[in-house]
Design a protein around this motif. Structure first.
Motif, PDB file in Angstrom:
ATOM      1  N   PRO A   1       0.501  -1.069   0.249  1.00 23.71           N
ATOM      2  CA  PRO A   1       0.073  -0.198  -0.056  1.00 23.71           C
ATOM      3  C   PRO A   1       0.722   1.290   0.014  1.00 23.71           C
ATOM      4  N   GLU A   2       1.793   1.233   0.724  1.00 23.07           N
ATOM      5  CA  GLU A   2       2.727   2.652   0.905  1.00 23.07           C
ATOM      6  C   GLU A   2       3.638   2.737  -0.433  1.00 23.07           C
ATOM      7  N   VAL A   3       3.805   1.612  -1.129  1.00 25.87           N
ATOM      8  CA  VAL A   3       4.520   1.698  -2.521  1.00 25.87           C
ATOM      9  C   VAL A   3       3.341   2.258  -3.586  1.00 25.87           C
ATOM     10  N   ARG A   4       2.154   1.542  -3.378  1.00 19.98           N
ATOM     11  CA  ARG A   4       1.182   2.198  -4.246  1.00 19.98           C
ATOM     12  C   ARG A   4       0.723   3.648  -4.254  1.00 19.98           C
ATOM     13  N   THR A   5       0.847   4.092  -2.908  1.00 20.42           N
ATOM     14  CA  THR A   5       0.804   5.627  -2.794  1.00 20.42           C
ATOM     15  C   THR A   5       1.890   6.463  -3.249  1.00 20.42           C
ATOM     16  N   TRP A   6       3.097   6.079  -3.177  1.00 18.57           N
ATOM     17  CA  TRP A   6       4.219   6.620  -3.673  1.00 18.57           C
ATOM     18  C   TRP A   6       4.007   6.617  -5.186  1.00 18.57           C
ATOM     19  N   LEU A   7       3.678   5.569  -5.894  1.00 15.99           N
ATOM     20  CA  LEU A   7       3.522   5.525  -7.357  1.00 15.99           C
ATOM     21  C   LEU A   7       2.635   6.650  -7.684  1.00 15.99           C
ATOM     22  N   GLU A   8       1.500   6.588  -6.972  1.00 12.48           N
ATOM     23  CA  GLU A   8       0.184   7.580  -7.479  1.00 12.48           C
ATOM     24  C   GLU A   8       0.786   8.989  -7.500  1.00 12.48           C
TER      25      GLU A   8
ATOM     26  N   ASP B   1       3.661  11.924 -14.413  1.00 12.65           N
ATOM     27  CA  ASP B   1       3.568  10.774 -15.441  1.00 12.65           C
ATOM     28  C   ASP B   1       4.551  10.342 -16.126  1.00 12.65           C
ATOM     29  N   ARG B   2       5.520  10.837 -16.471  1.00 12.97           N
ATOM     30  CA  ARG B   2       6.977  10.394 -16.912  1.00 12.97           C
ATOM     31  C   ARG B   2       7.396   9.553 -16.052  1.00 12.97           C
ATOM     32  N   GLN B   3       7.526   9.560 -15.103  1.00 13.41           N
ATOM     33  CA  GLN B   3       8.374   8.764 -14.114  1.00 13.41           C
ATOM     34  C   GLN B   3       7.432   7.574 -13.790  1.00 13.41           C
ATOM     35  N   TYR B   4       6.135   7.711 -13.550  1.00  8.67           N
ATOM     36  CA  TYR B   4       5.206   6.623 -13.316  1.00  8.67           C
ATOM     37  C   TYR B   4       5.272   5.560 -14.479  1.00  8.67           C
ATOM     38  N   ARG B   5       5.441   6.248 -15.770  1.00  2.00           N
ATOM     39  CA  ARG B   5       5.421   5.225 -17.167  1.00  2.00           C
ATOM     40  C   ARG B   5       6.870   4.594 -17.194  1.00  2.00           C
ATOM     41  N   LYS B   6       7.775   5.386 -16.559  1.00  2.00           N
ATOM     42  CA  LYS B   6       9.156   4.564 -16.584  1.00  2.00           C
ATOM     43  C   LYS B   6       8.918   3.337 -15.543  1.00  2.00           C
ATOM     44  N   VAL B   7       8.539   3.448 -14.310  1.00  2.00           N
ATOM     45  CA  VAL B   7       8.426   2.289 -13.457  1.00  2.00           C
ATOM     46  C   VAL B   7       7.712   1.423 -13.930  1.00  2.00           C
TER      47      VAL B   7
END
Length: 56
Positions: free
Chosen positions: A11-18, A22-28
């Protein structure tokens, strides 16, 4: 070919991802897709001697 690996996200990783731009999220997401496809031993980009840890 085998089924893709499942990746569990805490859950804490999901929160961090959110919160990522956008550019960094797409890379992850790109790297997560590679991990799901190839598992913990991604393919090597170049030939290496046997026993160096990479698989093809």
């Amino acid at each position: 070919m085998h089924e893709p690996y499942a990746i569990e996200v805490e859950p804490e990783v999901r929160t961090w991802l959110e919160l990522l731009p956008d550019r960094q999220y797409r890379k992850v997401e790109e790297y997560a897709d590679l991990l799901a496809t190839h598992g913990p031993s991604p393919p090597c980009r170049s030939p290496v001697p046997s026993g160096m840890g990479c698989t093809s």
